[in-house]
Motif scaffolding. Structure first.
Motif: not given
Length: 200
Positions: A21-36
């Motif tokens: 439940d580390k939300h910052f990790a989810f945000n980082e994963l989202y940042r990496r992949h959402w645009e592609k």
């Protein structure tokens, strides 16, 4: 944990943190992949809004299953697979919507005309029956037998035990009265004339 430090984490390491439940990790994963992922979805759907919605749903799916999710490929491959199925579902849904739209647009006009005619006839019938209330009782009785029961003049005369001339007289009065009442009515005049011709 700062952004620079997070950038050194592999996706599977971020996923472990997401499971905690580390939300910052989810945000980082989202940042990496959402645009592609958004580009992939947009190329297929040609709608930025729908593509964005599906990308968010793919990430939501990952987040909701984070505790039990077992990913045997890479996180990126998993997300793209989820997105691929969501895009396929959307394409199927669009096809169904388009088929319904095509069917609706290509439906035979006669259906519309039939419905319109049916409604108009029903409306006119209701109006005629309401107008019949303004006739004298015997005249109304003759009118209803002729209009509703579709009886011939001879049959009406026999049923009411009056002469055919008397029946014709009542029908004539009914026609004249209804003509006057119909003058203020907005219904198709031709329909009204056809109706009145049935009373002859």
């Amino acid at each position: 944990m700062d952004a620079h430090e997070l950038a050194n984490y592999r996706d599977d390491m971020l996923m472990d943190l997401i499971r905690q439940d580390k939300h910052f990790a989810f945000n980082e994963l989202y940042r990496r992949h959402w645009e592609k992922m958004l580009n992939v979805a947009y190329k297929r759907l040609k709608s930025a809004d729908v593509a964005e919605e599906l990308v968010q749903e793919a990430f939501l799916n990952l987040y909701l299953k984070r505790k039990t999710l077992v990913i045997t490929t890479s996180i990126a491959a998993y997300l793209h697979t989820v997105l691929k199925y969501k895009v396929l579902d959307e394409v199927r849904a669009q096809l169904v919507r388009n088929n319904y739209r095509e069917e609706w647009l290509n439906r035979p006009e006669v259906v519309s005309d039939d419905v319109h005619t049916m409604l108009e006839h029903k409306e006119l019938s209701t109006l005629m029956l309401n107008m019949a209330d303004q006739l004298a009782p015997k005249c109304k009785e003759v009118f209803l037998l002729r209009y509703k029961e579709q009886l011939s003049i001879k049959m009406i005369a026999e049923q009411l035990q009056i002469s055919e001339k008397t029946v014709e007289g009542h029908i004539s009065v009914a026609r004249k009265t209804l003509k006057v009442l119909l003058k203020d009515y907005r219904a198709d005049f031709l329909s009204a004339l056809i109706f009145l011709s049935l009373l002859r």
